[in-house]
Design a protein around this motif. Structure first.
Motif, PDB file in Angstrom:
ATOM      1  N   ASN A 206       0.817  -1.219   0.000  1.00  0.00           N
ATOM      2  CA  ASN A 206       0.000   0.000   0.000  1.00  0.00           C
ATOM      3  C   ASN A 206       0.850   1.269   0.000  1.00  0.00           C
ATOM      4  N   MET A 207       2.159   1.118  -0.200  1.00  0.00           N
ATOM      5  CA  MET A 207       3.071   2.265  -0.149  1.00  0.00           C
ATOM      6  C   MET A 207       3.743   2.464  -1.506  1.00  0.00           C
ATOM      7  N   LYS A 208       3.766   3.713  -1.951  1.00  0.00           N
ATOM      8  CA  LYS A 208       4.402   4.052  -3.225  1.00  0.00           C
ATOM      9  C   LYS A 208       5.577   4.985  -2.984  1.00  0.00           C
ATOM     10  N   LEU A 209       6.611   4.816  -3.813  1.00  0.00           N
ATOM     11  CA  LEU A 209       7.786   5.684  -3.748  1.00  0.00           C
ATOM     12  C   LEU A 209       7.894   6.466  -5.052  1.00  0.00           C
ATOM     13  N   ALA A 210       8.098   7.775  -4.930  1.00  0.00           N
ATOM     14  CA  ALA A 210       8.299   8.620  -6.106  1.00  0.00           C
ATOM     15  C   ALA A 210       9.636   9.338  -5.979  1.00  0.00           C
ATOM     16  N   TYR A 211      10.392   9.363  -7.078  1.00  0.00           N
ATOM     17  CA  TYR A 211      11.654  10.108  -7.139  1.00  0.00           C
ATOM     18  C   TYR A 211      11.360  11.492  -7.720  1.00  0.00           C
ATOM     19  N   LEU A 212      11.774  12.529  -7.007  1.00  0.00           N
ATOM     20  CA  LEU A 212      11.499  13.904  -7.424  1.00  0.00           C
ATOM     21  C   LEU A 212      12.817  14.680  -7.467  1.00  0.00           C
ATOM     22  N   PRO A 213      13.560  14.554  -8.583  1.00  0.00           N
ATOM     23  CA  PRO A 213      14.877  15.209  -8.661  1.00  0.00           C
ATOM     24  C   PRO A 213      14.778  16.667  -9.111  1.00  0.00           C
ATOM     25  N   ASN A 214      15.681  17.487  -8.606  1.00  0.00           N
ATOM     26  CA  ASN A 214      15.893  18.841  -9.113  1.00  0.00           C
ATOM     27  C   ASN A 214      17.353  19.199  -8.845  1.00  0.00           C
ATOM     28  N   MET A 216      18.701  21.005  -6.760  1.00  0.00           N
ATOM     29  CA  MET A 216      19.016  21.165  -5.338  1.00  0.00           C
ATOM     30  C   MET A 216      19.156  19.832  -4.618  1.00  0.00           C
ATOM     31  N   SER A 217      18.345  18.855  -5.006  1.00  0.00           N
ATOM     32  CA  SER A 217      18.314  17.599  -4.259  1.00  0.00           C
ATOM     33  C   SER A 217      17.526  16.559  -5.047  1.00  0.00           C
ATOM     34  N   VAL A 218      17.536  15.328  -4.534  1.00  0.00           N
ATOM     35  CA  VAL A 218      16.606  14.306  -5.017  1.00  0.00           C
ATOM     36  C   VAL A 218      15.678  13.992  -3.850  1.00  0.00           C
ATOM     37  N   ARG A 219      14.408  14.309  -4.030  1.00  0.00           N
ATOM     38  CA  ARG A 219      13.425  14.056  -2.973  1.00  0.00           C
ATOM     39  C   ARG A 219      12.797  12.676  -3.194  1.00  0.00           C
ATOM     40  N   LEU A 220      12.617  11.963  -2.120  1.00  0.00           N
ATOM     41  CA  LEU A 220      11.950  10.662  -2.158  1.00  0.00           C
ATOM     42  C   LEU A 220      10.629  10.803  -1.412  1.00  0.00           C
ATOM     43  N   ARG A 221       9.527  10.689  -2.141  1.00  0.00           N
ATOM     44  CA  ARG A 221       8.220  10.846  -1.504  1.00  0.00           C
ATOM     45  C   ARG A 221       7.569   9.491  -1.292  1.00  0.00           C
ATOM     46  N   LEU A 222       7.305   9.189  -0.045  1.00  0.00           N
ATOM     47  CA  LEU A 222       6.598   7.969   0.319  1.00  0.00           C
ATOM     48  C   LEU A 222       5.128   8.305   0.524  1.00  0.00           C
ATOM     49  N   SER A 223       4.240   7.552  -0.128  1.00  0.00           N
ATOM     50  CA  SER A 223       2.803   7.785  -0.034  1.00  0.00           C
ATOM     51  C   SER A 223       2.108   6.481   0.313  1.00  0.00           C
ATOM     52  N   THR A 224       1.159   6.571   1.243  1.00  0.00           N
ATOM     53  CA  THR A 224       0.411   5.374   1.609  1.00  0.00           C
ATOM     54  C   THR A 224      -1.026   5.751   1.925  1.00  0.00           C
ATOM     55  N   MET A 225      -1.949   4.837   1.663  1.00  0.00           N
ATOM     56  CA  MET A 225      -3.369   5.108   1.828  1.00  0.00           C
ATOM     57  C   MET A 225      -4.024   3.972   2.593  1.00  0.00           C
ATOM     58  N   GLY A 226      -4.987   4.328   3.443  1.00  0.00           N
ATOM     59  CA  GLY A 226      -5.693   3.313   4.213  1.00  0.00           C
ATOM     60  C   GLY A 226      -6.779   3.942   5.057  1.00  0.00           C
ATOM     61  N   SER A 227      -7.202   3.233   6.086  1.00  0.00           N
ATOM     62  CA  SER A 227      -8.306   3.728   6.917  1.00  0.00           C
ATOM     63  C   SER A 227      -7.832   4.365   8.218  1.00  0.00           C
ATOM     64  N   ASP A 228      -6.609   4.056   8.662  1.00  0.00           N
ATOM     65  CA  ASP A 228      -6.102   4.531   9.954  1.00  0.00           C
ATOM     66  C   ASP A 228      -4.871   5.412   9.716  1.00  0.00           C
ATOM     67  N   LEU A 229      -5.029   6.707   9.898  1.00  0.00           N
ATOM     68  CA  LEU A 229      -3.932   7.644   9.627  1.00  0.00           C
ATOM     69  C   LEU A 229      -2.721   7.374  10.512  1.00  0.00           C
ATOM     70  N   ASN A 230      -2.938   7.093  11.781  1.00  0.00           N
ATOM     71  CA  ASN A 230      -1.809   6.851  12.688  1.00  0.00           C
ATOM     72  C   ASN A 230      -1.011   5.613  12.276  1.00  0.00           C
ATOM     73  N   GLU A 231      -1.718   4.600  11.805  1.00  0.00           N
ATOM     74  CA  GLU A 231      -1.035   3.393  11.345  1.00  0.00           C
ATOM     75  C   GLU A 231      -0.220   3.688  10.089  1.00  0.00           C
ATOM     76  N   LEU A 232      -0.766   4.535   9.202  1.00  0.00           N
ATOM     77  CA  LEU A 232      -0.033   4.909   7.996  1.00  0.00           C
ATOM     78  C   LEU A 232       1.253   5.655   8.347  1.00  0.00           C
ATOM     79  N   LYS A 233       1.158   6.561   9.316  1.00  0.00           N
ATOM     80  CA  LYS A 233       2.341   7.316   9.740  1.00  0.00           C
ATOM     81  C   LYS A 233       3.401   6.382  10.319  1.00  0.00           C
ATOM     82  N   ARG A 234       2.956   5.401  11.095  1.00  0.00           N
ATOM     83  CA  ARG A 234       3.900   4.446  11.687  1.00  0.00           C
ATOM     84  C   ARG A 234       4.597   3.636  10.607  1.00  0.00           C
TER      85      ARG A 234
END
Length: 413
Positions: A206-214, A216-234
């Protein structure tokens, strides 16, 4: 839930204005777990709008339209919506009372065009617009929701935040979603991807990784979706801890943090200060630093030593060093860092000297060659880098790399 944004207005298509509405809506929808399937811009033309509505209905669960709700003849959105939903225009008394009160408060006479803004398609649910005169409209057809809002940015934002999203949340149409961005510097995107490939392949489903280069830096964005926000953060934090083990020297911050912010925080905590000596970066490092509010608490100042004369007179670089090694050399950049640290009486300093290009390169020192030095209370370190042949990107990369070298030196102090 999948959504499409349809922006209506010739002014967007001819480049007269920039479509900032779609970017903002996409960000807000994403935070609410609504996937943006497509963004479409159309003319103030009936057939074009009807075609866009039909195409969107076949593909998404939610269509949001912006624009075309003003009082003038070129604002045709309401009339087109009447045709699309096979309904008629009716007078909405609560909207008219709101419009009358707004004009009364501003001591402005109400005319027919203003009154007509209280006309709405009969089949819609009206979304009250407390910050403007054009109401939002909510339609349902088959399994698709259609919402029309004004194109004026602050009115659109009010309706999305206070009417649309709360209704979707109350209807159980949205999910919890969590994003965390890891800021990295010092590894090109391809090398970074290779270094963390096994980690990436083992991420939860349920987790996706996106590479966002520029530059200045290469940003790594982790995204996840579900029903419990606290669990997603963990979940995300657990994966970040694993990532830190793989590239500890290259992660400098999270989300929208900049290297300059991180360095400033570190120096403030230690009660220490910084000075800068720049040649090829031409003051860009100082610009990044002074863009941070409160940087006067830890940044003493800088010298843009572009000419050899300034390197000698202000930073104490000897003519002999310049003659024997050239301005772009380890020996000279070390002396620059030590000289500005001494002159500014700072705890740390960073210096750059290089060939930004596109001219000035040699076989021995091609365009993009940059020497960076950091002077600390105990020692001076210097490293050579070879970037590309684009002047602007070389300045940006040199500055960011210098700050990263400084950050590591502060940590190791």
């Amino acid at each position: 839930m999948k959504a499409e944004i349809i922006t209506i207005g010739d002014e967007i298509l001819i480049g007269q204005i920039i479509d900032t509405n779609s970017a903002w809506i996409a960000e807000q929808f994403n935070l609410s777990g609504i996937e943006i399937y497509q963004i479409t811009s159309v003319h103030d033309e009936k057939e074009h709008i009807l075609e866009a509505l039909k195409n969107a209905e076949e593909k998404v669960d939610l269509v949001i339209l912006t624009g075309g709700l003003g009082p003038t003849k070129d604002d045709i959105t309401k009339h087109v919506l009447c045709e699309y939903f096979n309904t008629k225009m009716v007078f909405h008394e609560p909207t008219f009372e709101h419009i009358k009160q707004r004009f009364k408060n501003r001591n402005i006479d109400l005319n027919r065009l203003n009154r007509d803004q209280a006309l709405v398609p009969e089949s819609c649910s009206v979304l009250p617009n407390k910050v403007g005169t054009a109401p939002g409209m909510w339609f349902e057809k088959n399994d698709t929701l259609f919402v029309s809002v004004p194109g004026v940015p602050f009115e659109m934002k009010y309706l999305v935040e206070n009417e649309l999203l709360p209704r979707l949340q109350n209807n159980g149409k949205t999910k919890a979603i969590f994003h965390k961005t890891v800021q990295t510097q010092g590894l090109p995107e391809s090398m970074l991807a290779q270094r963390i490939e096994k980690w990436e392949n083992s991420l939860p489903k349920n987790m996706k990784l996106a590479y966002l280069p520029n530059p200045m830096s290469v940003r790594l964005r982790l995204s996840t979706m579900g029903s419990d926000l606290n669990e997603l953060k963990r979940q995300v934090q657990d994966e970040i801890e694993r990532l830190k083990q793989l590239i500890p020297d290259h992660i400098f911050g999270f989300d929208n943090e900049t290297l300059a912010e991180v360095i400033g925080r570190m120096l403030l905590e230690k009660g220490q200060t910084l000075a800068v000596a720049e040649s090829c970066t031409g003051g860009y490092i100082s610009h990044l630093i002074t863009s941070i509010s409160g940087s006067s608490g830890w940044y003493k100042g800088g010298v843009t030593a572009y000419s050899n004369e300034i390197k000698q007179h202000l930073l104490g670089v000897s003519a002999e060093l310049l003659e024997n090694h050239g301005a772009v050399s380890e020996q000279v950049v070390r002396k620059m860092a030590e000289g500005v640290r001494r002159k500014m009486n700072s705890d740390f300093s960073v210096a750059t000297s290089g060939i930004a290009g596109p001219t000035g390169g040699t076989e021995e020192k091609p365009v993009g060659t940059v020497w960076i030095a950091v002077a600390t209370p105990d020692k001076t370190v210097a490293e050579k880098f070879v970037f590309g042949d684009n002047r602007e990107r070389n300045i940006i990369r040199s500055s960011q790399t210098a700050l990263q070298l400084l950050r590591r030196s502060i940590i190791n102090q």
